[in-house]
Design a protein around this motif. Sequence first.
Motif, PDB file in Angstrom:
ATOM      1  N   LEU A  44       0.903  -1.308   0.001  1.00  0.00           N
ATOM      2  CA  LEU A  44       0.043  -0.062  -0.001  1.00  0.00           C
ATOM      3  C   LEU A  44       0.974   1.270   0.076  1.00  0.00           C
ATOM      4  O   LEU A  44       0.600   2.152  -0.613  1.00  0.00           O
ATOM      5  CB  LEU A  44      -0.908  -0.036   1.350  1.00  0.00           C
ATOM      6  N   THR A  45       1.998   1.143   0.805  1.00  0.00           N
ATOM      7  CA  THR A  45       2.860   2.432   1.007  1.00  0.00           C
ATOM      8  C   THR A  45       3.818   2.478  -0.467  1.00  0.00           C
ATOM      9  O   THR A  45       4.003   3.480  -0.791  1.00  0.00           O
ATOM     10  CB  THR A  45       3.813   2.415   1.953  1.00  0.00           C
ATOM     11  N   GLU A  46       3.815   1.547  -1.377  1.00  0.00           N
ATOM     12  CA  GLU A  46       4.701   1.463  -2.487  1.00  0.00           C
ATOM     13  C   GLU A  46       3.864   1.750  -3.849  1.00  0.00           C
ATOM     14  O   GLU A  46       4.288   2.401  -4.586  1.00  0.00           O
ATOM     15  CB  GLU A  46       5.396  -0.024  -2.655  1.00  0.00           C
ATOM     16  N   SER A  47       2.568   1.419  -3.681  1.00  0.00           N
ATOM     17  CA  SER A  47       1.937   1.883  -4.811  1.00  0.00           C
ATOM     18  C   SER A  47       0.690   2.556  -4.577  1.00  0.00           C
ATOM     19  O   SER A  47      -0.213   2.376  -3.910  1.00  0.00           O
ATOM     20  CB  SER A  47       1.001   0.375  -5.426  1.00  0.00           C
ATOM     21  N   LEU A 130      -4.801   3.801   6.994  1.00  0.00           N
ATOM     22  CA  LEU A 130      -4.449   4.877   7.522  1.00  0.00           C
ATOM     23  C   LEU A 130      -2.976   4.982   7.996  1.00  0.00           C
ATOM     24  O   LEU A 130      -2.057   5.955   7.909  1.00  0.00           O
ATOM     25  CB  LEU A 130      -5.279   5.178   9.046  1.00  0.00           C
ATOM     26  N   ARG A 131      -2.457   3.717   8.494  1.00  0.00           N
ATOM     27  CA  ARG A 131      -1.010   3.549   8.607  1.00  0.00           C
ATOM     28  C   ARG A 131      -0.201   3.672   7.277  1.00  0.00           C
ATOM     29  O   ARG A 131       0.783   4.270   7.209  1.00  0.00           O
ATOM     30  CB  ARG A 131      -0.857   2.072   9.103  1.00  0.00           C
ATOM     31  N   ALA A 132      -0.645   3.069   6.269  1.00  0.00           N
ATOM     32  CA  ALA A 132       0.004   3.390   4.963  1.00  0.00           C
ATOM     33  C   ALA A 132       0.229   4.831   4.608  1.00  0.00           C
ATOM     34  O   ALA A 132       1.195   5.204   4.050  1.00  0.00           O
ATOM     35  CB  ALA A 132      -0.708   2.747   3.980  1.00  0.00           C
ATOM     36  N   LEU A 133      -1.098   5.666   4.881  1.00  0.00           N
ATOM     37  CA  LEU A 133      -0.860   6.886   4.561  1.00  0.00           C
ATOM     38  C   LEU A 133      -0.018   7.914   5.369  1.00  0.00           C
ATOM     39  O   LEU A 133       0.752   8.902   5.062  1.00  0.00           O
ATOM     40  CB  LEU A 133      -2.542   7.632   4.558  1.00  0.00           C
ATOM     41  N   GLY A 138       3.491  11.002   5.604  1.00  0.00           N
ATOM     42  CA  GLY A 138       3.778  11.657   6.773  1.00  0.00           C
ATOM     43  C   GLY A 138       2.518  12.287   7.363  1.00  0.00           C
ATOM     44  O   GLY A 138       2.405  13.444   8.000  1.00  0.00           O
ATOM     45  N   SER A 139       1.129  11.666   7.267  1.00  0.00           N
ATOM     46  CA  SER A 139      -0.048  12.165   7.815  1.00  0.00           C
ATOM     47  C   SER A 139       0.046  12.447   9.267  1.00  0.00           C
ATOM     48  O   SER A 139       0.416  11.133   9.866  1.00  0.00           O
ATOM     49  CB  SER A 139      -1.217  11.594   7.160  1.00  0.00           C
ATOM     50  N   GLY A 180       0.674   4.404  15.165  1.00  0.00           N
ATOM     51  CA  GLY A 180       1.889   4.524  15.541  1.00  0.00           C
ATOM     52  C   GLY A 180       2.285   6.294  15.466  1.00  0.00           C
ATOM     53  O   GLY A 180       1.494   6.951  15.575  1.00  0.00           O
ATOM     54  N   GLY A 181       3.856   6.481  15.582  1.00  0.00           N
ATOM     55  CA  GLY A 181       4.196   7.908  15.308  1.00  0.00           C
ATOM     56  C   GLY A 181       3.589   8.731  16.496  1.00  0.00           C
ATOM     57  O   GLY A 181       3.742   8.344  17.753  1.00  0.00           O
ATOM     58  N   LYS A 182       3.059   9.630  15.840  1.00  0.00           N
ATOM     59  CA  LYS A 182       2.739  10.655  16.759  1.00  0.00           C
ATOM     60  C   LYS A 182       1.534  10.374  17.685  1.00  0.00           C
ATOM     61  O   LYS A 182       1.060  10.873  18.731  1.00  0.00           O
ATOM     62  CB  LYS A 182       2.289  11.971  15.939  1.00  0.00           C
ATOM     63  N   ALA A 183       0.789   9.461  16.924  1.00  0.00           N
ATOM     64  CA  ALA A 183      -0.661   9.083  17.729  1.00  0.00           C
ATOM     65  C   ALA A 183      -0.135   8.468  19.142  1.00  0.00           C
ATOM     66  O   ALA A 183      -0.668   8.690  20.040  1.00  0.00           O
ATOM     67  CB  ALA A 183      -1.488   7.831  16.941  1.00  0.00           C
TER      68      ALA A 183
END
Length: 192
Positions: A44-47, A130-133, A138-139, A180-183
């Motif tokens: 999903l992140t690649e395409s 949502l993770r892929a976005l 960098g959403s 993940g991340g900021k969440a």
Amino acid sequence: MADEDETTNSWFAKDHEQRRQEIRDDLKKKALELQARGDSEASLTESDDALSESIKLLGFEGSAARVLDLLPLVLVSWADGEVQHGERKTILDVLAGRGIKPGDDAWMLMETLLEKPPPEAYVDECLSVLRALRVKYGSGTGGVVQLCLKVAEASGGLFGIGSVSDSERTTLHSVAVALGGKAEKRFQRLLG
């Protein structure tokens, strides 16, 4: 005024009941198709095409794309097995704040998800998107944790004491970890 709101909501609910059931059935079917397809989050992140197709299949096309990031609010609202009036109102207020009106595709999708719990396959696929976005673009996801907390607080507690139930806290933590991340950082800062 409250009676007028209840009458309007009652009419809206009955008028669109069949449409919401069709949406619910379609979302479940398409989420199961996505799971069967087995796209990994990496694909999903690649395409862009795979990501775009997944978003579309999950019902977030057209104006409904404006509420994809709000799915975690729905999950928190269902944490204790039912959506409380205050939780529903908080989510619909967020929609109104985005300029989304009753009857819009985005509003109808959220109404559908608030009426009955979304299927697990649907939730899993939405969180993957949502993770892929987040990874791809960098959403920011920290803000959604704040909105989730607002939904959780809308359902209870006396004078703000105990306003977030254990089940809501657990769901909110699961959402933060999934995003993940900021969440995750925001969850730790607010409720950790």
